[in-house]
Design a protein around this motif. Sequence first.
Motif, PDB file in Angstrom:
ATOM      1  N   ASP A 117      -9.228  34.279  16.490  1.00 27.65           N
ATOM      2  CA  ASP A 117      -9.700  35.185  15.992  1.00 27.65           C
ATOM      3  C   ASP A 117     -11.088  35.285  15.519  1.00 27.65           C
ATOM      4  N   VAL A 118     -11.832  34.160  15.732  1.00 24.97           N
ATOM      5  CA  VAL A 118     -12.978  33.823  15.232  1.00 24.97           C
ATOM      6  C   VAL A 118     -13.957  34.469  16.160  1.00 24.97           C
ATOM      7  N   ILE A 119     -13.470  34.902  17.434  1.00 24.07           N
ATOM      8  CA  ILE A 119     -14.318  35.478  18.393  1.00 24.07           C
ATOM      9  C   ILE A 119     -14.563  37.060  17.980  1.00 24.07           C
ATOM     10  N   PRO A 120     -15.718  37.596  17.881  1.00 23.56           N
ATOM     11  CA  PRO A 120     -16.226  38.996  17.368  1.00 23.56           C
ATOM     12  C   PRO A 120     -16.067  39.904  18.758  1.00 23.56           C
ATOM     13  N   THR A 121     -14.935  39.917  19.323  1.00 25.80           N
ATOM     14  CA  THR A 121     -14.769  40.824  20.465  1.00 25.80           C
ATOM     15  C   THR A 121     -15.482  42.282  20.460  1.00 25.80           C
ATOM     16  N   PHE A 122     -15.194  42.900  19.321  1.00 23.06           N
ATOM     17  CA  PHE A 122     -15.955  44.290  19.327  1.00 23.06           C
ATOM     18  C   PHE A 122     -17.281  44.339  19.479  1.00 23.06           C
ATOM     19  N   THR A 123     -17.776  43.197  18.610  1.00 27.10           N
ATOM     20  CA  THR A 123     -19.051  43.094  18.575  1.00 27.10           C
ATOM     21  C   THR A 123     -19.855  42.739  19.780  1.00 27.10           C
ATOM     22  N   ILE A 124     -19.152  41.659  20.640  1.00 27.23           N
ATOM     23  CA  ILE A 124     -19.693  41.375  21.823  1.00 27.23           C
ATOM     24  C   ILE A 124     -19.768  42.550  22.792  1.00 27.23           C
ATOM     25  N   MET A 125     -18.520  43.488  22.817  1.00 23.98           N
ATOM     26  CA  MET A 125     -18.520  44.473  23.567  1.00 23.98           C
ATOM     27  C   MET A 125     -19.549  45.430  23.279  1.00 23.98           C
ATOM     28  N   TRP A 126     -20.104  45.783  22.135  1.00 25.25           N
ATOM     29  CA  TRP A 126     -21.120  46.491  21.636  1.00 25.25           C
ATOM     30  C   TRP A 126     -22.224  45.969  22.304  1.00 25.25           C
ATOM     31  N   LEU A 127     -22.405  44.825  22.166  1.00 30.10           N
ATOM     32  CA  LEU A 127     -23.859  43.948  22.754  1.00 30.10           C
ATOM     33  C   LEU A 127     -24.019  44.261  24.196  1.00 30.10           C
ATOM     34  N   TYR A 128     -22.819  43.922  24.836  1.00 30.11           N
ATOM     35  CA  TYR A 128     -22.712  44.186  26.409  1.00 30.11           C
ATOM     36  C   TYR A 128     -22.952  45.630  26.765  1.00 30.11           C
ATOM     37  N   THR A 129     -22.471  46.610  25.992  1.00 33.16           N
ATOM     38  CA  THR A 129     -22.701  47.993  26.336  1.00 33.16           C
ATOM     39  C   THR A 129     -24.070  48.586  26.061  1.00 33.16           C
ATOM     40  N   PHE A 130     -24.696  48.224  24.921  1.00 33.94           N
ATOM     41  CA  PHE A 130     -26.069  48.741  24.594  1.00 33.94           C
ATOM     42  C   PHE A 130     -26.982  48.035  24.581  1.00 33.94           C
ATOM     43  N   VAL A 131     -26.773  46.619  24.889  1.00 35.35           N
ATOM     44  CA  VAL A 131     -28.023  45.617  24.973  1.00 35.35           C
ATOM     45  C   VAL A 131     -28.295  45.336  26.202  1.00 35.35           C
ATOM     46  N   SER A 184     -22.798  57.721  17.120  1.00 36.02           N
ATOM     47  CA  SER A 184     -24.072  56.924  17.489  1.00 36.02           C
ATOM     48  C   SER A 184     -23.879  55.582  17.705  1.00 36.02           C
ATOM     49  N   LYS A 185     -24.684  54.979  18.388  1.00 36.23           N
ATOM     50  CA  LYS A 185     -24.529  53.571  18.731  1.00 36.23           C
ATOM     51  C   LYS A 185     -24.556  52.378  17.414  1.00 36.23           C
ATOM     52  N   THR A 186     -25.275  53.127  16.422  1.00 31.81           N
ATOM     53  CA  THR A 186     -25.409  52.295  14.917  1.00 31.81           C
ATOM     54  C   THR A 186     -23.975  52.316  14.617  1.00 31.81           C
ATOM     55  N   LYS A 187     -23.388  53.707  14.428  1.00 35.63           N
ATOM     56  CA  LYS A 187     -21.999  53.940  13.833  1.00 35.63           C
ATOM     57  C   LYS A 187     -20.840  52.766  14.605  1.00 35.63           C
ATOM     58  N   LYS A 188     -21.201  52.861  15.874  1.00 38.50           N
ATOM     59  CA  LYS A 188     -20.400  52.292  16.598  1.00 38.50           C
ATOM     60  C   LYS A 188     -20.384  50.490  16.500  1.00 38.50           C
ATOM     61  N   LEU A 189     -21.623  50.312  16.175  1.00 42.43           N
ATOM     62  CA  LEU A 189     -21.847  48.595  15.834  1.00 42.43           C
ATOM     63  C   LEU A 189     -21.187  48.471  14.510  1.00 42.43           C
ATOM     64  N   ALA A 190     -21.347  49.463  13.317  1.00 41.16           N
ATOM     65  CA  ALA A 190     -20.830  49.321  12.119  1.00 41.16           C
ATOM     66  C   ALA A 190     -19.328  49.029  12.280  1.00 41.16           C
ATOM     67  N   LEU A 191     -18.851  50.093  12.888  1.00 38.64           N
ATOM     68  CA  LEU A 191     -17.257  50.004  13.126  1.00 38.64           C
ATOM     69  C   LEU A 191     -16.815  48.915  13.977  1.00 38.64           C
ATOM     70  N   SER A 192     -17.572  48.269  14.975  1.00 42.21           N
ATOM     71  CA  SER A 192     -17.269  47.012  15.479  1.00 42.21           C
ATOM     72  C   SER A 192     -17.137  46.001  14.604  1.00 42.21           C
ATOM     73  N   LEU A 193     -18.319  45.840  13.912  1.00 37.97           N
ATOM     74  CA  LEU A 193     -18.218  44.694  12.880  1.00 37.97           C
ATOM     75  C   LEU A 193     -16.983  44.903  11.687  1.00 37.97           C
ATOM     76  N   LEU A 194     -16.591  46.107  11.487  1.00 36.28           N
ATOM     77  CA  LEU A 194     -15.625  46.161  10.404  1.00 36.28           C
ATOM     78  C   LEU A 194     -14.309  45.760  11.062  1.00 36.28           C
ATOM     79  N   LEU A 195     -14.061  46.284  12.614  1.00 38.37           N
ATOM     80  CA  LEU A 195     -13.051  45.860  13.242  1.00 38.37           C
ATOM     81  C   LEU A 195     -12.852  44.427  13.422  1.00 38.37           C
ATOM     82  N   ASP A 196     -13.933  43.659  13.706  1.00 36.19           N
ATOM     83  CA  ASP A 196     -13.888  42.425  13.946  1.00 36.19           C
ATOM     84  C   ASP A 196     -13.472  41.698  12.805  1.00 36.19           C
ATOM     85  N   ALA A 197     -13.967  42.105  11.356  1.00 40.18           N
ATOM     86  CA  ALA A 197     -13.526  41.622  10.082  1.00 40.18           C
ATOM     87  C   ALA A 197     -12.086  42.057   9.915  1.00 40.18           C
TER      88      ALA A 197
END
Length: 93
Positions: A64-78, A2-15
């Motif tokens: 490293d401060v750029i949240p690449t996974f979260t930006i990609m999630w935003l691009y994909t789902f928003v 789901s996109k919610t799980k993918k967002l949570a995983l993206s935030l974790l991977l950015d961390a």
Amino acid sequence: MSKTKKLALSLLLDACGYISFIFPFFDIIWAPASAWLMTKLYKGNKGKIAAAISFVEEALPFFDVIPTFTIMWLYTFVFSNQKRSDETIIDIN
């Protein structure tokens, strides 16, 4: 996934990318791993391009401060979904 799980995983991977602030040599492992993970989370050419960007971003110091996974999630789902909605409205005949 789901996109919610993918967002949570993206935030974790950015961390995970922030670990290199404490252990700078972590980037040697994390840069290729983040690129590989990006291709698994986001398929197609968009995923490959994002993987290349993620690799470079993680390999270069101080980026490293750029949240690449979260930006990609935003691009994909928003942002991409909004474009698709516009196309659907325009294509009504």
